[in-house]
Design a protein around this motif. Sequence first.
Motif, PDB file in Angstrom:
ATOM      1  N   ARG A 171      41.047  26.905 -12.219  1.00  0.00           N
ATOM      2  CA  ARG A 171      40.243  27.093 -11.019  1.00  0.00           C
ATOM      3  C   ARG A 171      39.634  28.485 -11.007  1.00  0.00           C
ATOM      4  NH1 ARG A 171      43.663  25.716  -6.126  1.00  0.00           N
ATOM      5  NH2 ARG A 171      41.924  26.584  -4.934  1.00  0.00           N
ATOM      6  N   CYS A 189      38.106  14.253  -8.011  1.00  0.00           N
ATOM      7  CA  CYS A 189      38.910  15.389  -7.591  1.00  0.00           C
ATOM      8  C   CYS A 189      39.228  15.234  -6.104  1.00  0.00           C
ATOM      9  CB  CYS A 189      38.226  16.715  -7.873  1.00  0.00           C
ATOM     10  SG  CYS A 189      36.703  17.041  -6.970  1.00  0.00           S
ATOM     11  N   GLY A 200      46.709  28.836  -8.325  1.00  0.00           N
ATOM     12  CA  GLY A 200      46.357  28.674  -9.730  1.00  0.00           C
ATOM     13  C   GLY A 200      47.508  28.902 -10.684  1.00  0.00           C
ATOM     14  N   SER A 247      41.606  17.309  -2.716  1.00  0.00           N
ATOM     15  CA  SER A 247      42.242  18.553  -2.307  1.00  0.00           C
ATOM     16  C   SER A 247      43.200  18.320  -1.149  1.00  0.00           C
ATOM     17  CB  SER A 247      41.199  19.602  -1.932  1.00  0.00           C
ATOM     18  OG  SER A 247      40.479  19.203  -0.785  1.00  0.00           O
ATOM     19  N   THR A 254      35.579  26.374  -7.231  1.00  0.00           N
ATOM     20  CA  THR A 254      35.438  25.322  -8.228  1.00  0.00           C
ATOM     21  C   THR A 254      36.717  25.169  -9.058  1.00  0.00           C
ATOM     22  OG1 THR A 254      33.056  25.700  -8.374  1.00  0.00           O
ATOM     23  CG2 THR A 254      34.070  24.516 -10.198  1.00  0.00           C
ATOM     24  N   VAL A 255      37.027  23.934  -9.353  1.00  0.00           N
ATOM     25  CA  VAL A 255      38.117  23.597 -10.265  1.00  0.00           C
ATOM     26  C   VAL A 255      37.526  22.876 -11.468  1.00  0.00           C
ATOM     27  CG1 VAL A 255      40.148  22.126 -10.572  1.00  0.00           C
ATOM     28  CG2 VAL A 255      39.935  23.527  -8.539  1.00  0.00           C
ATOM     29  N   ASN A 309      38.411  30.639  -7.979  1.00  0.00           N
ATOM     30  CA  ASN A 309      38.313  30.697  -6.517  1.00  0.00           C
ATOM     31  C   ASN A 309      37.030  31.373  -6.042  1.00  0.00           C
ATOM     32  OD1 ASN A 309      40.680  29.311  -6.279  1.00  0.00           O
ATOM     33  ND2 ASN A 309      41.910  31.044  -5.604  1.00  0.00           N
TER      34      ASN A 309
END
Length: 123
Positions: free
Chosen positions: A72, A96, A55, A98, A78-79, A74
Amino acid sequence: QVRLVESGGGLVQAGGSLRLSCATSGLTFSTYAVGWFRQVPGKEREFVAGITWSGIGTNYADSVRGRFTISRENAKNTVYLQMNSLKPEDTAVYYCASRPRGVRLTMEEYDYWGQGTQVTVSS
């Protein structure tokens, strides 16, 4: 099974705001970077913003820098993408994605993707 689920899209007038969420499951979220991309019909998917696993590091496309903020949480896996001063040219499907650790700017470097959420900005 890894899942990313976007939410928060919708219709907004120019100058307005939206907050997108990307909820993840099935991965060790705190070790993954997350990027937001967007796509309009007939164009390639483009990088919008990204945040590192910790982050601490963030990246933004020039077109959104100063208007969008990625963050974000953690503890909630969730972002978020806070989008302010929206313009009609921000209209797109937002995805989104990752990947482990660091942010990358190209979609090919991401391992997992959500299904997308539509953002429409009217003039």
